[in-house]
Design a protein around this motif. Structure first.
Motif, short mmCIF file in Angstrom:
data_model
loop_
_atom_site.label_atom_id
_atom_site.label_comp_id
_atom_site.label_asym_id
_atom_site.label_seq_id
_atom_site.Cartn_x
_atom_site.Cartn_y
_atom_site.Cartn_z
N ILE A 1 16.23 5.30 2.86
CA ILE A 1 15.32 4.97 3.96
C ILE A 1 14.13 5.92 3.91
CG2 ILE A 1 15.06 4.67 6.45
CD1 ILE A 1 18.07 4.35 6.65
N LYS A 2 12.97 5.39 3.63
CA LYS A 2 11.75 6.21 3.60
C LYS A 2 11.19 6.31 5.01
CE LYS A 2 8.23 8.15 1.29
NZ LYS A 2 8.36 9.28 0.37
N MET A 3 11.04 7.54 5.50
CA MET A 3 10.50 7.76 6.82
C MET A 3 9.01 8.08 6.73
SD MET A 3 13.16 7.22 8.63
CE MET A 3 12.37 7.59 10.21
N VAL A 4 8.25 7.52 7.66
CA VAL A 4 6.81 7.72 7.71
C VAL A 4 6.47 8.32 9.06
CG1 VAL A 4 4.56 6.60 7.56
CG2 VAL A 4 6.48 5.71 6.22
N GLU A 5 5.74 9.44 9.04
CA GLU A 5 5.39 10.10 10.30
C GLU A 5 4.19 9.43 10.95
OE1 GLU A 5 4.45 14.55 12.14
OE2 GLU A 5 4.91 14.32 10.00
N THR A 6 4.27 9.26 12.24
CA THR A 6 3.16 8.74 13.02
C THR A 6 2.91 9.66 14.21
OG1 THR A 6 2.35 6.85 14.33
CG2 THR A 6 4.72 7.25 14.37
N ASN A 7 1.71 9.62 14.73
CA ASN A 7 1.38 10.43 15.92
C ASN A 7 1.44 9.60 17.20
OD1 ASN A 7 0.81 12.80 14.40
ND2 ASN A 7 -1.19 11.94 13.85
N VAL A 8 1.70 8.32 17.06
CA VAL A 8 1.71 7.42 18.22
C VAL A 8 3.07 7.47 18.90
CG1 VAL A 8 1.37 5.07 19.02
CG2 VAL A 8 0.01 5.94 17.12
N THR B 1 3.69 -1.56 20.84
CA THR B 1 3.58 -1.72 19.38
C THR B 1 2.11 -1.85 18.98
OG1 THR B 1 5.76 -2.75 19.19
CG2 THR B 1 4.16 -3.27 17.47
N GLU B 2 1.70 -1.10 17.93
CA GLU B 2 0.29 -1.11 17.54
C GLU B 2 0.16 -1.14 16.01
OE1 GLU B 2 -0.44 2.07 16.10
OE2 GLU B 2 1.63 2.48 16.60
N ARG B 3 -1.04 -1.47 15.56
CA ARG B 3 -1.29 -1.74 14.14
C ARG B 3 -1.16 -0.50 13.25
NH1 ARG B 3 -4.34 -5.65 11.03
NH2 ARG B 3 -5.03 -4.68 9.08
N GLU B 4 -1.70 0.62 13.69
CA GLU B 4 -1.78 1.81 12.83
C GLU B 4 -0.41 2.22 12.28
OE1 GLU B 4 -2.79 6.58 13.20
OE2 GLU B 4 -3.50 5.23 14.76
N SER B 5 0.60 2.30 13.15
CA SER B 5 1.92 2.73 12.71
C SER B 5 2.57 1.71 11.78
CB SER B 5 2.82 2.97 13.93
OG SER B 5 2.30 4.01 14.73
N LEU B 6 2.41 0.42 12.11
CA LEU B 6 3.00 -0.62 11.27
C LEU B 6 2.35 -0.62 9.89
CD1 LEU B 6 3.32 -3.53 13.84
CD2 LEU B 6 5.18 -2.22 12.81
N GLU B 7 1.06 -0.40 9.82
CA GLU B 7 0.38 -0.34 8.53
C GLU B 7 0.95 0.78 7.66
OE1 GLU B 7 -4.10 -1.86 8.13
OE2 GLU B 7 -3.87 -0.25 9.60
N LYS B 8 1.25 1.93 8.26
CA LYS B 8 1.80 3.06 7.51
C LYS B 8 3.16 2.69 6.90
CE LYS B 8 -0.36 6.93 9.98
NZ LYS B 8 -0.11 8.15 10.81
N VAL B 9 3.97 1.98 7.65
CA VAL B 9 5.28 1.59 7.15
C VAL B 9 5.14 0.60 5.99
CG1 VAL B 9 7.41 0.37 7.72
CG2 VAL B 9 6.48 2.03 9.31
N LEU B 10 4.26 -0.38 6.14
CA LEU B 10 4.09 -1.39 5.10
C LEU B 10 3.48 -0.81 3.83
CD1 LEU B 10 2.88 -4.38 7.30
CD2 LEU B 10 5.12 -4.08 6.24
#
Length: 242
Positions: A216-223, A102-111
Protein backbone atom coordinates in the motif's frame (compact mmCIF):
# COMPACT_ATOMS: atom_id res chain seq x y z
CA UNK A 1 -6.30 4.34 -17.58
CA UNK A 2 -10.04 4.37 -17.09
CA UNK A 3 -10.73 5.50 -13.55
CA UNK A 4 -14.03 5.30 -11.70
CA UNK A 5 -15.11 6.24 -8.17
CA UNK A 6 -17.21 4.04 -5.93
CA UNK A 7 -18.74 5.40 -2.72
CA UNK A 8 -19.75 2.60 -0.32
CA UNK A 9 -22.69 3.79 1.74
CA UNK A 10 -23.99 1.72 4.63
CA UNK A 11 -27.09 2.99 6.39
CA UNK A 12 -26.67 1.24 9.75
CA UNK A 13 -23.29 2.63 10.86
CA UNK A 14 -22.40 1.31 14.30
CA UNK A 15 -21.08 4.56 15.85
CA UNK A 16 -23.60 6.92 14.26
CA UNK A 17 -26.61 5.16 12.68
CA UNK A 18 -28.10 6.89 9.62
CA UNK A 19 -25.22 9.40 9.60
CA UNK A 20 -25.17 9.52 5.79
CA UNK A 21 -28.74 10.79 5.72
CA UNK A 22 -28.09 13.59 8.21
CA UNK A 23 -28.59 17.17 7.05
CA UNK A 24 -25.45 19.10 6.17
CA UNK A 25 -26.27 22.64 5.05
CA UNK A 26 -29.47 21.68 3.29
CA UNK A 27 -28.36 18.39 1.72
CA UNK A 28 -27.67 14.93 3.11
CA UNK A 29 -24.10 13.89 3.93
CA UNK A 30 -24.11 11.19 1.24
CA UNK A 31 -25.37 13.59 -1.43
CA UNK A 32 -22.73 16.14 -0.44
CA UNK A 33 -20.04 13.45 -0.77
CA UNK A 34 -21.37 12.29 -4.15
CA UNK A 35 -21.50 15.82 -5.52
CA UNK A 36 -18.01 16.62 -4.21
CA UNK A 37 -16.62 13.52 -5.92
CA UNK A 38 -18.32 14.44 -9.21
CA UNK A 39 -16.96 17.99 -8.91
CA UNK A 40 -13.34 16.77 -8.98
CA UNK A 41 -13.84 15.82 -12.67
CA UNK A 42 -11.31 13.01 -12.27
CA UNK A 43 -13.61 10.06 -12.97
CA UNK A 44 -15.31 8.47 -15.94
CA UNK A 45 -18.15 7.40 -13.65
CA UNK A 46 -19.12 7.91 -10.00
CA UNK A 47 -21.44 5.47 -8.21
CA UNK A 48 -22.85 5.16 -4.72
CA UNK A 49 -22.94 1.48 -3.69
CA UNK A 50 -25.40 0.83 -0.88
CA UNK A 51 -27.46 -1.80 0.92
CA UNK A 52 -30.14 0.78 1.73
CA UNK A 53 -33.24 1.66 -0.28
CA UNK A 54 -33.26 5.03 1.48
CA UNK A 55 -29.73 5.96 0.35
CA UNK A 56 -30.31 4.49 -3.13
CA UNK A 57 -33.44 6.60 -3.59
CA UNK A 58 -31.66 9.70 -2.26
CA UNK A 59 -28.98 9.50 -4.96
CA UNK A 60 -31.26 8.45 -7.82
CA UNK A 61 -33.85 11.14 -7.01
CA UNK A 62 -31.12 13.78 -7.40
CA UNK A 63 -30.01 12.48 -10.78
CA UNK A 64 -27.06 10.45 -9.51
CA UNK A 65 -25.93 6.87 -10.11
CA UNK A 66 -26.37 4.21 -7.45
CA UNK A 67 -26.02 0.43 -7.23
CA UNK A 68 -27.77 -1.83 -4.73
CA UNK A 69 -25.51 -4.41 -3.09
CA UNK A 70 -26.01 -7.38 -0.81
CA UNK A 71 -26.26 -6.50 2.88
CA UNK A 72 -23.86 -9.12 4.25
CA UNK A 73 -20.53 -7.47 3.44
CA UNK A 74 -17.72 -7.25 5.97
CA UNK A 75 -16.25 -4.01 4.61
CA UNK A 76 -16.68 -1.19 2.14
CA UNK A 77 -14.09 -2.80 -0.14
CA UNK A 78 -16.13 -6.00 -0.29
CA UNK A 79 -19.20 -3.95 -1.12
CA UNK A 80 -17.63 -2.09 -4.03
CA UNK A 81 -15.83 -5.20 -5.33
CA UNK A 82 -19.24 -6.79 -5.86
CA UNK A 83 -20.40 -3.73 -7.78
CA UNK A 84 -17.26 -3.29 -9.89
CA UNK A 85 -16.86 -6.90 -11.02
CA UNK A 86 -18.63 -6.28 -14.33
CA UNK A 87 -17.58 -2.65 -14.83
CA UNK A 88 -14.93 -1.85 -17.44
CA UNK A 89 -12.18 0.08 -15.66
CA UNK A 90 -8.51 0.01 -14.67
CA UNK A 91 -8.46 1.95 -11.40
CA UNK A 92 -11.20 2.06 -8.76
CA UNK A 93 -11.18 4.81 -6.16
CA UNK A 94 -13.05 4.10 -2.94
CA UNK A 95 -14.34 7.39 -1.54
CA UNK A 96 -15.89 7.04 1.91
CA UNK A 97 -19.54 8.08 2.08
CA UNK A 98 -18.89 10.21 5.17
CA UNK A 99 -16.30 12.45 3.42
CA UNK A 100 -18.35 15.44 2.20
CA UNK A 101 -15.19 17.57 1.92
CA UNK A 102 -13.63 15.30 -0.71
CA UNK A 103 -11.52 17.47 -3.04
CA UNK A 104 -9.51 17.17 -6.25
CA UNK A 105 -5.97 17.89 -5.03
CA UNK A 106 -5.70 14.88 -2.71
CA UNK A 107 -7.34 12.49 -5.16
CA UNK A 108 -4.97 13.59 -7.92
CA UNK A 109 -1.99 12.75 -5.68
CA UNK A 110 -3.28 9.23 -5.13
CA UNK A 111 -3.94 8.62 -8.83
CA UNK A 112 -0.48 9.91 -9.76
CA UNK A 113 1.00 6.84 -8.02
CA UNK A 114 -0.29 4.53 -10.74
CA UNK A 115 0.96 6.67 -13.62
CA UNK A 116 4.53 6.07 -12.46
CA UNK A 117 4.07 2.35 -11.78
CA UNK A 118 4.58 0.78 -15.20
CA UNK A 119 5.48 -2.62 -13.70
CA UNK A 120 2.30 -2.66 -11.61
CA UNK A 121 4.12 -3.25 -8.32
CA UNK A 122 1.63 -1.14 -6.35
CA UNK A 123 -1.67 -2.82 -5.49
CA UNK A 124 -3.33 0.20 -3.94
CA UNK A 125 -2.64 3.73 -2.78
CA UNK A 126 -4.12 5.80 0.00
CA UNK A 127 -3.79 9.13 1.81
CA UNK A 128 -2.31 10.24 5.12
CA UNK A 129 -2.19 13.61 6.82
CA UNK A 130 0.07 14.66 9.69
CA UNK A 131 -1.67 15.21 13.02
CA UNK A 132 -0.22 16.95 16.08
CA UNK A 133 -3.16 17.18 18.47
CA UNK A 134 -2.73 14.54 21.20
CA UNK A 135 -6.47 14.21 21.68
CA UNK A 136 -6.78 13.16 18.05
CA UNK A 137 -3.70 10.93 18.19
CA UNK A 138 -5.22 9.06 21.13
CA UNK A 139 -8.73 8.94 19.65
CA UNK A 140 -9.57 5.34 18.55
CA UNK A 141 -11.89 6.74 15.87
CA UNK A 142 -8.78 8.18 14.20
CA UNK A 143 -6.85 5.49 12.33
CA UNK A 144 -3.10 6.06 12.41
CA UNK A 145 -0.53 4.74 9.92
CA UNK A 146 3.23 4.23 9.96
CA UNK A 147 5.28 3.91 6.77
CA UNK A 148 8.73 2.81 5.61
CA UNK A 149 11.32 5.06 3.94
CA UNK A 150 9.52 4.71 0.60
CA UNK A 151 6.12 5.58 2.07
CA UNK A 152 4.75 2.06 1.89
CA UNK A 153 2.44 1.29 4.81
CA UNK A 154 3.88 -0.83 7.61
CA UNK A 155 0.79 -0.90 9.82
CA UNK A 156 -2.49 0.83 10.63
CA UNK A 157 -3.92 1.12 14.13
CA UNK A 158 -6.50 2.84 16.27
CA UNK A 159 -3.81 3.15 18.95
CA UNK A 160 -1.08 5.81 18.82
CA UNK A 161 1.71 4.49 16.59
CA UNK A 162 4.57 4.81 17.11
CA UNK A 163 4.19 4.66 20.89
CA UNK A 164 6.23 7.58 22.36
CA UNK A 165 8.45 5.53 24.68
CA UNK A 166 11.33 7.99 24.27
CA UNK A 167 10.00 11.53 24.61
CA UNK A 168 13.22 12.99 23.20
CA UNK A 169 12.55 11.49 19.76
CA UNK A 170 10.73 13.86 17.43
CA UNK A 171 8.04 11.43 16.30
CA UNK A 172 5.52 12.27 13.64
CA UNK A 173 1.96 10.94 13.61
CA UNK A 174 -0.15 10.44 10.53
CA UNK A 175 -3.88 9.93 10.24
CA UNK A 176 -5.09 7.59 7.54
CA UNK A 177 -7.72 9.27 5.39
CA UNK A 178 -10.26 6.73 4.19
CA UNK A 179 -9.73 7.11 0.46
CA UNK A 180 -8.22 4.19 -1.46
CA UNK A 181 -7.27 3.78 -5.10
CA UNK A 182 -7.08 0.15 -6.26
CA UNK A 183 -6.07 -1.64 -9.38
CA UNK A 184 -9.30 -3.41 -10.26
CA UNK A 185 -7.76 -6.87 -9.92
CA UNK A 186 -6.34 -6.06 -6.47
CA UNK A 187 -9.82 -5.09 -5.34
CA UNK A 188 -11.34 -8.29 -6.69
CA UNK A 189 -8.57 -10.30 -5.02
CA UNK A 190 -9.46 -8.67 -1.68
CA UNK A 191 -12.87 -10.33 -1.64
CA UNK A 192 -11.48 -13.88 -1.74
CA UNK A 193 -8.95 -13.31 1.05
CA UNK A 194 -10.41 -14.36 4.43
CA UNK A 195 -10.26 -11.81 7.23
CA UNK A 196 -7.35 -12.43 9.60
CA UNK A 197 -7.10 -11.62 13.30
CA UNK A 198 -5.34 -8.25 13.01
CA UNK A 199 -8.07 -6.82 10.79
CA UNK A 200 -10.73 -8.41 12.98
CA UNK A 201 -9.14 -6.90 16.11
CA UNK A 202 -8.61 -3.35 14.83
CA UNK A 203 -11.64 -3.27 12.47
CA UNK A 204 -9.49 -1.62 9.78
CA UNK A 205 -10.07 -3.26 6.42
CA UNK A 206 -6.80 -2.29 4.70
CA UNK A 207 -4.85 -4.32 7.27
CA UNK A 208 -6.05 -7.37 5.33
CA UNK A 209 -3.84 -6.33 2.42
CA UNK A 210 -0.78 -6.09 4.68
CA UNK A 211 -1.51 -9.46 6.27
CA UNK A 212 -1.41 -11.04 2.80
CA UNK A 213 1.75 -9.26 1.70
CA UNK A 214 0.17 -6.63 -0.54
CA UNK A 215 1.82 -3.21 -0.89
CA UNK A 216 0.00 0.00 0.00
CA UNK A 217 1.62 3.22 -1.17
CA UNK A 218 0.78 6.11 1.14
CA UNK A 219 0.65 9.67 -0.17
CA UNK A 220 0.86 12.63 2.21
CA UNK A 221 -1.66 15.43 1.88
CA UNK A 222 -2.11 18.65 3.82
CA UNK A 223 -5.90 18.66 3.47
CA UNK A 224 -7.47 17.66 6.78
CA UNK A 225 -11.19 17.60 5.97
CA UNK A 226 -13.72 16.03 8.32
CA UNK A 227 -14.89 12.41 8.33
CA UNK A 228 -18.32 12.21 9.93
CA UNK A 229 -18.07 9.35 12.42
CA UNK A 230 -19.97 10.90 15.32
CA UNK A 231 -22.67 13.55 15.97
CA UNK A 232 -19.86 15.85 17.14
CA UNK A 233 -18.15 15.47 13.75
CA UNK A 234 -21.38 16.47 12.04
CA UNK A 235 -21.58 19.65 14.10
CA UNK A 236 -17.96 20.47 13.20
CA UNK A 237 -18.77 19.88 9.53
CA UNK A 238 -21.75 22.25 9.73
CA UNK A 239 -19.58 24.97 11.22
CA UNK A 240 -16.89 24.45 8.58
CA UNK A 241 -19.48 24.54 5.78
CA UNK A 242 -20.62 27.95 6.95
Amino acid sequence: MKTIAMIPARYAASRFPAKLMQNLAGKTVILRTYEATIATKLFSEVYVVTDSDIIYDEIISHGGKAIMSKKEHESGSDRIAEAVANVDCDIVVNVQGDEPFTERESLEKVLEVFKGDADKNIDLASLMVEIKDWEEINNPNTVKVIVDQNDFALYFSRSPIPFPRDKSVDSKYFKHKGIYAFRKQALLDFTVLPMQFLEATEKIECIRYLEYGKRIKMVETNVQGIEIDTPEDLERAKRLWK
